[in-house]
Design a protein around this motif. Structure first.
Motif, PDB file in Angstrom:
ATOM      1  N   ALA A 131       0.825  -1.202   0.000  1.00 14.88           N
ATOM      2  CA  ALA A 131       0.000   0.000   0.000  1.00 14.88           C
ATOM      3  C   ALA A 131       0.861   1.255   0.000  1.00 14.88           C
ATOM      4  N   GLY A 132       1.911   1.252   0.812  1.00  7.76           N
ATOM      5  CA  GLY A 132       2.789   2.411   0.889  1.00  7.76           C
ATOM      6  C   GLY A 132       3.541   2.659  -0.400  1.00  7.76           C
ATOM      7  N   LEU A 133       3.990   1.599  -1.073  1.00  6.65           N
ATOM      8  CA  LEU A 133       4.711   1.747  -2.335  1.00  6.65           C
ATOM      9  C   LEU A 133       3.803   2.313  -3.418  1.00  6.65           C
ATOM     10  N   TRP A 134       2.551   1.862  -3.441  1.00  5.35           N
ATOM     11  CA  TRP A 134       1.617   2.429  -4.425  1.00  5.35           C
ATOM     12  C   TRP A 134       1.345   3.901  -4.115  1.00  5.35           C
ATOM     13  N   LEU A 135       1.076   4.210  -2.863  1.00  2.45           N
ATOM     14  CA  LEU A 135       0.759   5.579  -2.495  1.00  2.45           C
ATOM     15  C   LEU A 135       1.902   6.527  -2.842  1.00  2.45           C
ATOM     16  N   ALA A 136       3.134   6.065  -2.662  1.00  2.00           N
ATOM     17  CA  ALA A 136       4.303   6.896  -2.942  1.00  2.00           C
ATOM     18  C   ALA A 136       4.632   6.966  -4.427  1.00  2.00           C
ATOM     19  N   GLY A 137       3.877   6.264  -5.245  1.00  2.00           N
ATOM     20  CA  GLY A 137       4.119   6.305  -6.678  1.00  2.00           C
ATOM     21  C   GLY A 137       5.240   5.405  -7.147  1.00  2.00           C
ATOM     22  N   GLU A 138       5.770   4.563  -6.257  1.00  2.00           N
ATOM     23  CA  GLU A 138       6.858   3.668  -6.641  1.00  2.00           C
ATOM     24  C   GLU A 138       6.344   2.424  -7.352  1.00  2.00           C
ATOM     25  N   TRP A 139       5.097   2.077  -7.100  1.00  2.00           N
ATOM     26  CA  TRP A 139       4.465   0.950  -7.784  1.00  2.00           C
ATOM     27  C   TRP A 139       3.262   1.450  -8.571  1.00  2.00           C
ATOM     28  N   SER A 140       2.979   0.772  -9.678  1.00  2.00           N
ATOM     29  CA  SER A 140       1.782   1.080 -10.449  1.00  2.00           C
ATOM     30  C   SER A 140       0.569   0.425  -9.796  1.00  2.00           C
ATOM     31  N   ALA A 141      -0.602   0.850 -10.235  1.00  2.00           N
ATOM     32  CA  ALA A 141      -1.820   0.227  -9.716  1.00  2.00           C
ATOM     33  C   ALA A 141      -1.876  -1.246 -10.076  1.00  2.00           C
ATOM     34  N   GLU A 142      -1.371  -1.609 -11.255  1.00  2.00           N
ATOM     35  CA  GLU A 142      -1.371  -3.013 -11.656  1.00  2.00           C
ATOM     36  C   GLU A 142      -0.464  -3.842 -10.755  1.00  2.00           C
ATOM     37  N   GLN A 143       0.711  -3.319 -10.403  1.00  2.00           N
ATOM     38  CA  GLN A 143       1.593  -4.031  -9.478  1.00  2.00           C
ATOM     39  C   GLN A 143       0.913  -4.223  -8.125  1.00  2.00           C
ATOM     40  N   GLN A 144       0.246  -3.177  -7.663  1.00  2.49           N
ATOM     41  CA  GLN A 144      -0.441  -3.262  -6.371  1.00  2.49           C
ATOM     42  C   GLN A 144      -1.557  -4.305  -6.404  1.00  2.49           C
ATOM     43  N   ARG A 145      -2.337  -4.320  -7.483  1.00  2.00           N
ATOM     44  CA  ARG A 145      -3.437  -5.280  -7.581  1.00  2.00           C
ATOM     45  C   ARG A 145      -2.908  -6.719  -7.638  1.00  2.00           C
TER      46      ARG A 145
END
Length: 334
Positions: free
Chosen positions: A41-55
């Motif tokens: 969650a933190g990596l997505w919020l910080a823009g380090e991961w894409s939404a697809e990576q998070q999903r």
């Protein structure tokens, strides 16, 4: 590393090794998978991961929890049944809660996810559980929850609500029809001991003006969101090359859901949190400081004729009222 690479096989192998080394399934869930999801969650919020990576990472974690739960001994058949439900696509918070309740001796079943609200209600009415526990991670889901809980309350089955969507505020939970709010698994267990087996049935109240505006918003989110995107595309040269553009549709849709939630709960701080959250997300993806203000301006246009929604939207546009805005409890992103 396995979650970062979206490698299901490697993630499962790592969990198997932990289990073979003697760690219990609950220890792995609580000490490994839940913190890993917080990191996701933190990596997505910080823009380090894409939404697809998070999903994908979330999907892998859900599968690992399902696998680990297969090692749980079944509670005795005479133990109370609790339905753990979610109205969201991601089921991980509900799965973790159900496993913790199973370890405490309750029979549990997880319902909801992609299922329609009518299907969830049918399960509750058919199974007649000790209680319905509703796990909600995203504030944008709250407005969808209120009509469902109105029907459950008519049966007298107690409803306990929890999750990051409530922001630690019991009033949000009671506003959507829950009998009680639980901030932790310990709170849930205490409430299951304290609440009556059945509450006095409550006839669903007619929808208020705020409820009607929220229902309209949910019905037309699929039209309002594309309108905002078209308007932004006309204002910004080649926006599809901007990093923020790829996720903007989901972000705007989430804001509209938060606006509906603000209406049904009467809690305007939901929109303040949503604006702060959107600012953080877009800034992490390189958007200009004025983009959130443009989104708010464009959202106001289709809300003409819906005065309460415009008030809640305008109130969150005022300076101040900063919050952490993240709506992350380690089991969600927004």
């Amino acid at each position: 590393m396995a979650l970062r690479n979206g490698d299901r096989a490697s993630a499962l192998d790592a969990v198997k090794r932990m289990h073979e080394d003697g760690r219990t399934h609950l220890e792995i869930i609580d000490e490994v998978l839940v913190p890993a999801q917080e990191r996701v969650a933190g990596l997505w919020l910080a823009g380090e991961w894409s939404a697809e990576q998070q999903r994908l990472a979330t999907s892998i974690n859900e599968g690992l929890v399902h696998w680990l739960c297969s090692f749980s001994p079944p509670p005795p058949s005479d133990r109370p049944l609790v339905v753990v439900a979610t109205v969201e696509r991601e089921e991980l918070p509900a799965l973790v809660l159900a496993e913790a309740l199973g370890a405490a001796g309750y029979r549990t079943t997880v319902a909801g996810g992609d299922a329609a609200a009518e299907d969830l209600l049918r399960q509750v009415l058919t199974r007649k559980p000790r209680a319905l526990l509703v796990s909600v991670a995203r504030a944008s889901s709250l407005a969808r929850l209120k009509p469902l809980l109105g029907h459950v309350r008519a049966t007298g089955i107690p409803v306990v609500a929890g999750g990051a969507a409530f922001g630690g505020d019991p009033q949000r939970a009671t506003a959507v029809g829950a009998a009680a709010y639980a901030a932790s698994v310990g709170d849930v267990l205490a409430l299951l001991e304290q609440l009556p087996r059945r509450l006095p049935p409550a006839t669903p109240e007619p929808p208020s003006p705020a409820d009607l505006e929220a229902a309209w918003l949910n019905d037309f989110r699929h039209e309002i969101t594309p309108y905002v995107l078209r308007a932004l595309a006309a204002r910004h040269p080649a926006p599809r090359r901007a990093r923020w553009w790829a996720e903007l549709e989901d972000l705007v849709d989430h804001v509209l859901g938060c606006l509906a939630a603000s209406l049904v709960t009467g809690d305007e701080t939901i929109m303040v949190e949503a604006r702060d959250w959107l600012t953080r997300v877009l800034e992490a993806r390189g958007a200009g400081a004025d983009l959130v203000a443009e989104v708010w301006e464009l959202l106001a246009v289709p809300l003409r004729g819906h005065p309460l929604a415009r008030v809640h939207l305008a109130g969150s546009a005022a300076p101040g009222g900063a919050t952490d805005g993240g709506q992350t409890d380690g089991l969600t992103t927004v």
